[in-house]
Scaffold this active site. Structure first.
Site, short mmCIF file in Angstrom:
data_model
loop_
_atom_site.label_atom_id
_atom_site.label_comp_id
_atom_site.label_asym_id
_atom_site.label_seq_id
_atom_site.Cartn_x
_atom_site.Cartn_y
_atom_site.Cartn_z
N ASP A 80 30.81 3.80 2.91
CA ASP A 80 30.32 4.89 2.07
C ASP A 80 31.09 6.18 2.42
O ASP A 80 31.13 6.57 3.58
CB ASP A 80 28.81 5.06 2.37
N GLU A 132 36.38 8.53 -6.21
CA GLU A 132 35.44 9.51 -6.78
C GLU A 132 36.21 10.63 -7.47
O GLU A 132 37.18 11.16 -6.93
CB GLU A 132 34.53 10.10 -5.70
N HIS A 178 23.11 14.42 -3.43
CA HIS A 178 22.65 13.68 -2.25
C HIS A 178 21.40 14.35 -1.68
O HIS A 178 21.25 15.56 -1.77
CB HIS A 178 23.72 13.68 -1.15
N GLY A 210 20.92 9.38 -6.48
CA GLY A 210 19.90 9.23 -7.54
C GLY A 210 18.48 9.05 -6.99
O GLY A 210 17.60 8.62 -7.73
ZN LIG Z 1 27.31 9.48 -1.87
#
Ligand SMILES: [Zn+2]
Length: 292
Positions: A80, A132, A178, A210
């Site tokens: 991540d 991203e 986040h 989310g």
């Molecule tokens: Zn993230």
């Protein structure tokens, strides 16, 4: 079974469901995700942030790999928010099957160059890559990073980014942040923006941050190309709120087998509900061993 992200999300994308990606920074969370996935017959992703690998150390991943490999449902082990080539190579060495290269804070061309470098390296050994574009917001208490102001992903740029980097999945900035949301900020998912990105970009999209969005927004996002949903805050909150209550109720208890089961159960129930919401419950049967 342990597979890479490309194979995992191909099935999700084609069948319009999303797979939850849960941060596991101790063995209890690994148990939570595997138990929930097996009970729901759902695929799942276990992800580890660079801050978390510093906490648990490299040897922890051997345990995660062993646990995921032995399961009958499909799993991915994912990095991540990798930020450097060192993060990427460390993860490949540790046996992750997917990595994220997050260079979204850099100017467009530099983001392309950094992400492409990660793709060239990871694809040599069949490890998938998430990039991203745009910036996801950040809230107090989250160590995942992010920006104070959300910079939405531009659909035209997204198409160029995917083509030039060769990534397998793209994290998009469509309004979420986040961590735990303060009441004052607007964190609604901008579905129109997501639709425009989905029209231009033909690979699975990823939603970060989310945790606090209403279920209806999440369901709508899954209809428009979101095939992976990162979930960290909600699961950790369910676990630690219960652990706090158990500790308060049993001030003299100290054995893990007295303290952990209730917290593990609370987090497992939360994860199972999220699998229902994401539409991944029952979908493990779509993955046939030997065909992926
Ligand atoms: Zn993230």
């Amino acid at each position: 079974m342990l597979i890479n992200m490309k194979d995992l999300l191909k099935v999700a994308y084609e069948n319009k469901f999303a797979v939850g990606s849960f941060n596991v920074a101790n063995s209890e969370f690994v148990k939570v995700v595997i138990t929930a996935a097996e009970e729901q017959n759902s695929p799942a992703i276990m992800q580890i942030h660079p801050n978390e690998i510093d906490l648990v150390t490299d040897g922890f991943i051997a345990y995660v790999r062993e646990a995921a490999s032995k399961s009958k449902v499909p799993f991915v082990i994912h990095l991540d928010h990798g930020a450097t080539i060192k993060d990427i190579t460390r993860s490949i060495r540790n046996g992750y099957t997917s990595v994220m290269m997050d260079a979204s804070h850099l100017p467009f061309e530099e983001n392309i160059a950094a992400t492409k470098e990660a793709v060239e390296l990871a694809h040599l050994v069949d490890v998938s890559v998430e990039g991203e574009l745009g910036t996801i917001g950040s809230n107090e208490g989250s160590s995942e990073g992010g920006a104070d102001e959300i910079l939405y992903t531009n659909p035209e740029e997204a198409a160029i980014f995917v083509e030039q980097t060769g990534i397998d999945t793209l994290a998009v900035a469509v309004g979420t942040s986040h961590g735990i949301y303060p009441q004052s900020k607007d964190h609604s998912i901008k579905i129109d923006r997501l639709k425009q990105i989905h029209e231009k970009v033909k690979i699975p999209l990823v939603l970060h941050g989310g945790s606090d969005n209403p279920d209806e927004e999440i369901r709508e996002a899954v209809k428009h190309g979101i095939a992976k949903i990162n979930l960290s805050t909600d699961m950790k909150r369910a676990f630690y709120n219960q652990l706090r209550a158990t500790l308060d109720a049993n001030p003299n208890a100290y054995e893990p087998d007295q303290l952990m089961p209730e917290a593990t159960k609370a987090a497992t129930e939360l994860v199972k509900k999220k699998m229902d919401l994401f539409g991944s419950t029952g979908k493990a049967s779509l993955y046939k061993l030997g065909e992926i």
